[in-house]
Design a protein around this motif. Structure first.
Motif, PDB file in Angstrom:
ATOM      1  N   ASN A  39      -7.270  -5.695  15.152  1.00 25.98           N
ATOM      2  CA  ASN A  39      -7.528  -4.617  16.096  1.00 25.98           C
ATOM      3  C   ASN A  39      -7.668  -5.179  17.507  1.00 25.98           C
ATOM      4  OD1 ASN A  39      -7.735  -2.424  14.171  1.00 25.98           O
ATOM      5  ND2 ASN A  39      -9.657  -3.343  13.523  1.00 25.98           N
ATOM      6  N   VAL A  40      -7.329  -4.362  18.505  1.00 29.60           N
ATOM      7  CA  VAL A  40      -7.530  -4.725  19.904  1.00 29.60           C
ATOM      8  C   VAL A  40      -8.521  -3.732  20.512  1.00 29.60           C
ATOM      9  CG1 VAL A  40      -6.462  -4.992  22.166  1.00 29.60           C
ATOM     10  CG2 VAL A  40      -5.248  -5.749  20.132  1.00 29.60           C
ATOM     11  N   TYR A  41      -9.567  -4.270  21.162  1.00 31.45           N
ATOM     12  CA  TYR A  41     -10.638  -3.464  21.744  1.00 31.45           C
ATOM     13  C   TYR A  41     -10.468  -3.418  23.269  1.00 31.45           C
ATOM     14  CZ  TYR A  41     -13.098  -3.672  17.271  1.00 31.45           C
ATOM     15  OH  TYR A  41     -13.447  -3.555  15.949  1.00 31.45           O
ATOM     16  N   PHE A  42     -10.456  -2.202  23.835  1.00 30.41           N
ATOM     17  CA  PHE A  42     -10.392  -1.987  25.284  1.00 30.41           C
ATOM     18  C   PHE A  42     -11.735  -1.399  25.718  1.00 30.41           C
ATOM     19  CE2 PHE A  42      -6.168  -1.771  23.591  1.00 30.41           C
ATOM     20  CZ  PHE A  42      -5.312  -2.270  24.555  1.00 30.41           C
ATOM     21  N   SER A  43     -12.413  -2.050  26.659  1.00 25.20           N
ATOM     22  CA  SER A  43     -13.717  -1.569  27.107  1.00 25.20           C
ATOM     23  C   SER A  43     -13.721  -1.396  28.617  1.00 25.20           C
ATOM     24  CB  SER A  43     -14.831  -2.548  26.709  1.00 25.20           C
ATOM     25  OG  SER A  43     -14.927  -2.656  25.302  1.00 25.20           O
ATOM     26  N   VAL A  44     -14.251  -0.242  29.084  1.00 29.20           N
ATOM     27  CA  VAL A  44     -14.452   0.017  30.508  1.00 29.20           C
ATOM     28  C   VAL A  44     -15.950   0.136  30.728  1.00 29.20           C
ATOM     29  CG1 VAL A  44     -14.046   1.608  32.420  1.00 29.20           C
ATOM     30  CG2 VAL A  44     -12.221   1.149  30.768  1.00 29.20           C
ATOM     31  N   LEU A  45     -16.512  -0.776  31.525  1.00 25.75           N
ATOM     32  CA  LEU A  45     -17.961  -0.877  31.700  1.00 25.75           C
ATOM     33  C   LEU A  45     -18.305  -0.748  33.169  1.00 25.75           C
ATOM     34  CD1 LEU A  45     -20.240  -3.495  29.992  1.00 25.75           C
ATOM     35  CD2 LEU A  45     -20.331  -3.240  32.471  1.00 25.75           C
ATOM     36  N   ASP A  46     -19.268   0.119  33.470  1.00 22.21           N
ATOM     37  CA  ASP A  46     -19.751   0.230  34.853  1.00 22.21           C
ATOM     38  C   ASP A  46     -21.205  -0.214  34.919  1.00 22.21           C
ATOM     39  OD1 ASP A  46     -21.644   2.546  34.604  1.00 22.21           O
ATOM     40  OD2 ASP A  46     -19.818   3.635  34.056  1.00 22.21           O
ATOM     41  N   GLN A  47     -21.730  -0.287  36.131  1.00 23.18           N
ATOM     42  CA  GLN A  47     -23.110  -0.751  36.343  1.00 23.18           C
ATOM     43  C   GLN A  47     -23.921   0.332  37.051  1.00 23.18           C
ATOM     44  OE1 GLN A  47     -23.195  -5.129  37.522  1.00 23.18           O
ATOM     45  NE2 GLN A  47     -21.036  -4.664  37.950  1.00 23.18           N
ATOM     46  N   GLY A  48     -23.662   1.582  36.647  1.00 21.79           N
ATOM     47  CA  GLY A  48     -24.304   2.711  37.309  1.00 21.79           C
ATOM     48  C   GLY A  48     -25.471   3.285  36.552  1.00 21.79           C
ATOM     49  N   ILE A  49     -25.563   4.624  36.585  1.00 22.59           N
ATOM     50  CA  ILE A  49     -26.736   5.321  36.037  1.00 22.59           C
ATOM     51  C   ILE A  49     -26.650   5.529  34.531  1.00 22.59           C
ATOM     52  CG2 ILE A  49     -27.208   6.504  38.206  1.00 22.59           C
ATOM     53  CD1 ILE A  49     -25.818   8.975  37.034  1.00 22.59           C
ATOM     54  N   CYS A 101      -8.733  11.797  26.016  1.00 23.84           N
ATOM     55  CA  CYS A 101      -8.752  10.380  25.618  1.00 23.84           C
ATOM     56  C   CYS A 101      -8.931  10.250  24.106  1.00 23.84           C
ATOM     57  CB  CYS A 101      -9.878   9.636  26.341  1.00 23.84           C
ATOM     58  SG  CYS A 101      -9.614   9.428  28.109  1.00 23.84           S
ATOM     59  N   LYS A 102      -9.871  11.030  23.572  1.00 18.37           N
ATOM     60  CA  LYS A 102     -10.119  10.971  22.135  1.00 18.37           C
ATOM     61  C   LYS A 102      -8.893  11.424  21.349  1.00 18.37           C
ATOM     62  CE  LYS A 102     -13.142  12.623  18.453  1.00 18.37           C
ATOM     63  NZ  LYS A 102     -14.303  13.464  18.088  1.00 18.37           N
ATOM     64  N   SER A 103      -8.235  12.495  21.797  1.00 18.24           N
ATOM     65  CA  SER A 103      -7.043  12.997  21.098  1.00 18.24           C
ATOM     66  C   SER A 103      -5.936  11.957  21.096  1.00 18.24           C
ATOM     67  CB  SER A 103      -6.554  14.290  21.764  1.00 18.24           C
ATOM     68  OG  SER A 103      -7.533  15.293  21.698  1.00 18.24           O
ATOM     69  N   ILE A 104      -5.746  11.290  22.234  1.00 19.33           N
ATOM     70  CA  ILE A 104      -4.691  10.274  22.339  1.00 19.33           C
ATOM     71  C   ILE A 104      -4.978   9.096  21.421  1.00 19.33           C
ATOM     72  CG2 ILE A 104      -3.639   8.574  23.881  1.00 19.33           C
ATOM     73  CD1 ILE A 104      -3.969  10.621  26.149  1.00 19.33           C
ATOM     74  N   GLU A 124      -9.942   4.482  17.323  1.00 25.67           N
ATOM     75  CA  GLU A 124     -11.253   5.099  17.498  1.00 25.67           C
ATOM     76  C   GLU A 124     -11.696   4.912  18.938  1.00 25.67           C
ATOM     77  OE1 GLU A 124     -14.269   4.027  14.610  1.00 25.67           O
ATOM     78  OE2 GLU A 124     -12.718   3.280  13.257  1.00 25.67           O
ATOM     79  N   ILE A 125     -12.557   5.808  19.409  1.00 24.04           N
ATOM     80  CA  ILE A 125     -13.133   5.695  20.738  1.00 24.04           C
ATOM     81  C   ILE A 125     -14.596   6.090  20.669  1.00 24.04           C
ATOM     82  CG2 ILE A 125     -12.430   8.045  21.411  1.00 24.04           C
ATOM     83  CD1 ILE A 125     -12.007   6.915  24.269  1.00 24.04           C
ATOM     84  N   TYR A 126     -15.445   5.378  21.401  1.00 21.84           N
ATOM     85  CA  TYR A 126     -16.871   5.691  21.404  1.00 21.84           C
ATOM     86  C   TYR A 126     -17.475   5.272  22.735  1.00 21.84           C
ATOM     87  CZ  TYR A 126     -16.848   0.776  19.893  1.00 21.84           C
ATOM     88  OH  TYR A 126     -16.618  -0.571  19.788  1.00 21.84           O
ATOM     89  N   ALA A 127     -18.685   5.791  23.006  1.00 20.01           N
ATOM     90  CA  ALA A 127     -19.377   5.510  24.263  1.00 20.01           C
ATOM     91  C   ALA A 127     -20.819   5.127  23.965  1.00 20.01           C
ATOM     92  CB  ALA A 127     -19.326   6.726  25.179  1.00 20.01           C
ATOM     93  N   LYS A 128     -21.377   4.305  24.847  1.00 23.70           N
ATOM     94  CA  LYS A 128     -22.778   3.921  24.718  1.00 23.70           C
ATOM     95  C   LYS A 128     -23.292   3.479  26.087  1.00 23.70           C
ATOM     96  CE  LYS A 128     -21.795  -0.907  23.489  1.00 23.70           C
ATOM     97  NZ  LYS A 128     -22.010  -1.975  22.489  1.00 23.70           N
ATOM     98  N   ASN A 129     -24.598   3.407  26.212  1.00 19.83           N
ATOM     99  CA  ASN A 129     -25.225   2.891  27.425  1.00 19.83           C
ATOM    100  C   ASN A 129     -25.524   1.405  27.256  1.00 19.83           C
ATOM    101  OD1 ASN A 129     -25.368   5.223  29.110  1.00 19.83           O
ATOM    102  ND2 ASN A 129     -27.013   6.022  27.808  1.00 19.83           N
ATOM    103  N   PHE A 179     -17.459   2.527  27.743  1.00 21.31           N
ATOM    104  CA  PHE A 179     -16.521   3.296  26.924  1.00 21.31           C
ATOM    105  C   PHE A 179     -15.541   2.316  26.280  1.00 21.31           C
ATOM    106  CE2 PHE A 179     -18.137   6.507  29.720  1.00 21.31           C
ATOM    107  CZ  PHE A 179     -18.119   7.677  28.969  1.00 21.31           C
ATOM    108  N   THR A 180     -15.428   2.370  24.970  1.00 18.45           N
ATOM    109  CA  THR A 180     -14.569   1.440  24.228  1.00 18.45           C
ATOM    110  C   THR A 180     -13.643   2.218  23.303  1.00 18.45           C
ATOM    111  OG1 THR A 180     -16.247  -0.292  24.277  1.00 18.45           O
ATOM    112  CG2 THR A 180     -14.515  -0.504  22.613  1.00 18.45           C
ATOM    113  N   PHE A 181     -12.370   1.832  23.282  1.00 18.57           N
ATOM    114  CA  PHE A 181     -11.467   2.375  22.275  1.00 18.57           C
ATOM    115  C   PHE A 181     -10.747   1.228  21.563  1.00 18.57           C
ATOM    116  CE2 PHE A 181      -8.852   2.422  26.130  1.00 18.57           C
ATOM    117  CZ  PHE A 181      -7.626   1.929  25.703  1.00 18.57           C
ATOM    118  N   VAL A 182     -10.382   1.492  20.306  1.00 18.77           N
ATOM    119  CA  VAL A 182      -9.798   0.472  19.433  1.00 18.77           C
ATOM    120  C   VAL A 182      -8.423   0.931  18.974  1.00 18.77           C
ATOM    121  CG1 VAL A 182     -10.183  -0.985  17.406  1.00 18.77           C
ATOM    122  CG2 VAL A 182     -12.142   0.027  18.602  1.00 18.77           C
TER     123      VAL A 182
END
Length: 490
Positions: A411-421, A454-457, A464-469, A477-480
């Motif tokens: 599997n390949v994991y794509f993650s988009v991470l910010d440093q906000g609220i 995003c989830k449909s695509i 799979e796609i999921y989100a966490k703090n 936000f990470t999708f696999v």
């Protein structure tokens, strides 16, 4: 020969001279046990009588059945030998049948267990084929649908001759007859057909016939009859498995339609929410410019134009999202995937997002190895752009946004991470549903429609796609996406 030699040795040793015919009866019993049928045992019985008369009765080394008492004695001896042979053959036959029935019972039990875990009609057919073949050791063909025009055929043949026979026009016509009538047809059944060599058992219930099980026996008649009974039992197990699979597939279709309807409702609600705010802003800003152009300072006019431009860009992005939905939500639509280089897809998405957000800092981390993933490149770019844009717009932070790619197994994991609220905890379970629970209309703008798409695509790509703090702050936000290796391995 062996029995005679042994008997002569016993006579010379004066051990068994009076009951020498017992040696021949033993030889007859051994012959019957190591040969099939009755012929060799009967031949052994005649040879035993001749041997006793020739070697051990007066006149020696001559055949004479005419002396007083000889005819009756030798007739009794022959009768006892034949009875012994017949009894031995019958016991042997019963033992063979018992062994075959035990083996078939085990095969039926194994088949029942395997069918419970079958997930497709193809698996059901293969399990049926393997177990019927193992239980009967005969050539087997399994047809789904009409044997003349089958939807699916799986087969195992003992020889090329068997394959030629079962593929002949006559055999297929007999199989078709079984399919149409829903009754056993062919050898060993009540509905025999001239010159037909196979036996055909339909996978049939009262209102439907799924297909036909074809068998070509090579064993003795008693094995064929017994095998036919077990073939019917196995066919019944297959029908039960097919019924269960059909019900399962129907329930999956219902669930899929329900999920599609839910998605449509959520998207409609999200579109209504997302369109209202930018359109209101565009309308208000343009009205202010038109009505008060001469009264506005230049910097205020520029800011209003920037706001109009900003909201127009957002509406264009929303249209792009809606176009993406139409590519994957149409009736019978499928994502057309081909192997793409992950690094190129990431670079293209980052380039596009930086054209729109020139001041945003995007830091990319990708593996050194070349990653090839089956995907629709345009749709995956859209997902990355949506996630990065959400991070830039809604994190309320000027710090860098990280786009990270890594491989784990197949599997390949794509993650988009910010440093906000980060994301409000109560929104996390429903963030991909398109529902809005935040009281601030602007705070959720863009999250409404973008994330469900995003989830449909990703779901359409088998991922799979999921989100966490993050513990240190901000959202992740990470999708696999599965790689080709995972598809090949099942």
């Amino acid at each position: 020969m062996i029995a005679t030699t042994f008997a002569l040795c016993l006579k010379e040793a004066d051990v068994l001279s009076d009951n020498i015919y017992g040696v021949y009866m033993l030889a007859v019993a051994v012959t019957s046990s190591i040969t099939s049928g009755y012929i060799w045992g009967i031949i052994g019985s005649f040879c035993g009588v001749v041997g006793v008369n020739f070697f051990f009765t007066f006149p020696y080394f001559a055949l004479n059945f005419t002396l007083a008492g000889y005819p009756v004695t030798f007739a009794i001896l022959l009768f006892m030998s034949i009875m012994s042979s017949a009894l031995t053959a019958k016991v042997k036959k019963a033992a063979i049948l018992s062994s075959i029935r035990e083996k078939r019972s085990e095969s039926l039990n194994t088949m029942s267990k395997e069918l419970l875990s079958a997930n497709t009609f193809d698996e059901i057919m293969q399990i049926t084929l393997d177990n019927v073949y193992a239980a009967n050791q005969c050539s087997v063909a399994v047809y789904i649908g009409s044997p003349l025009e089958p939807e699916l055929v799986v087969s195992k043949y003992l020889s090329a001759d068997d394959e030629r026979i079962m593929e002949s026009v006559l055999e297929k016509q007999v199989a078709q007859k079984a399919f149409l009538n829903g009754e056993n047809t062919g050898v060993g059944t009540n509905d025999t057909v001239q010159n037909c060599l196979g036996t055909y058992v339909p996978f049939a219930k009262k209102d439907k016939t799924y297909g036909v099980l074809g068998l070509l026996f090579k064993e003795a008649s008693y094995v064929e009859t017994d095998a036919l009974k077990f073939a019917n039992l196995m066919a019944t197990q297959t029908i039960i498995a097919m019924d269960r699979q059909e019900i399962f597939e129907e329930s999956q279709k219902i669930l899929l339609e329900k999920e599609k309807e839910k998605m449509r409702s959520n998207l409609l609600r999200a579109i209504s929410h997302d369109l209202r705010t930018p359109l209101t802003c565009i309308l208000g800003s343009s009205a202010t410019l038109l009505e008060n152009k001469s009264l506005l300072q230049e910097d205020i006019s520029d800011q209003l134009l920037k706001d109009i431009h900003h909201d127009a860009e957002w509406l264009i992005q929303m249209v792009e999202n809606l176009l993406s939905v139409t590519r994957i939500s149409g009736e019978g639509a499928q994502v057309k995937k081909q192997e793409e280089v992950v690094e190129e897809i990431v670079a293209e998405a980052v380039t596009k997002i930086q054209k729109r957000f020139s001041k945003a800092e995007i830091r990319v981390r990708v593996p050194d190895e070349l990653l090839l993933v089956p995907m629709d490149a345009m749709l995956i770019e859209q997902v990355l752009i949506n996630l990065m844009e959400n991070a830039i717009r809604h994190s309320r932070s000027d710090k860098a946004v990280y786009l990270t790619v890594k491989r784990l197994w197949n599997n390949v994991y794509f993650s988009v991470l910010d440093q906000g609220i980060g994301i409000e905890p109560e929104r996390l379970p429903h963030i991909f549903d398109g529902t809005t629970t935040s009281k601030s209309s602007d705070s959720s703008r863009g999250l409404g429609i973008g994330l469900p798409i995003c989830k449909s695509i990703i779901t359409a790509h088998g991922g799979e796609i999921y989100a966490k703090n993050n513990e240190s702050g901000g959202a992740n936000f990470t999708f696999v996406l599965p790689m080709k290796g995972e598809d090949e391995n099942g």
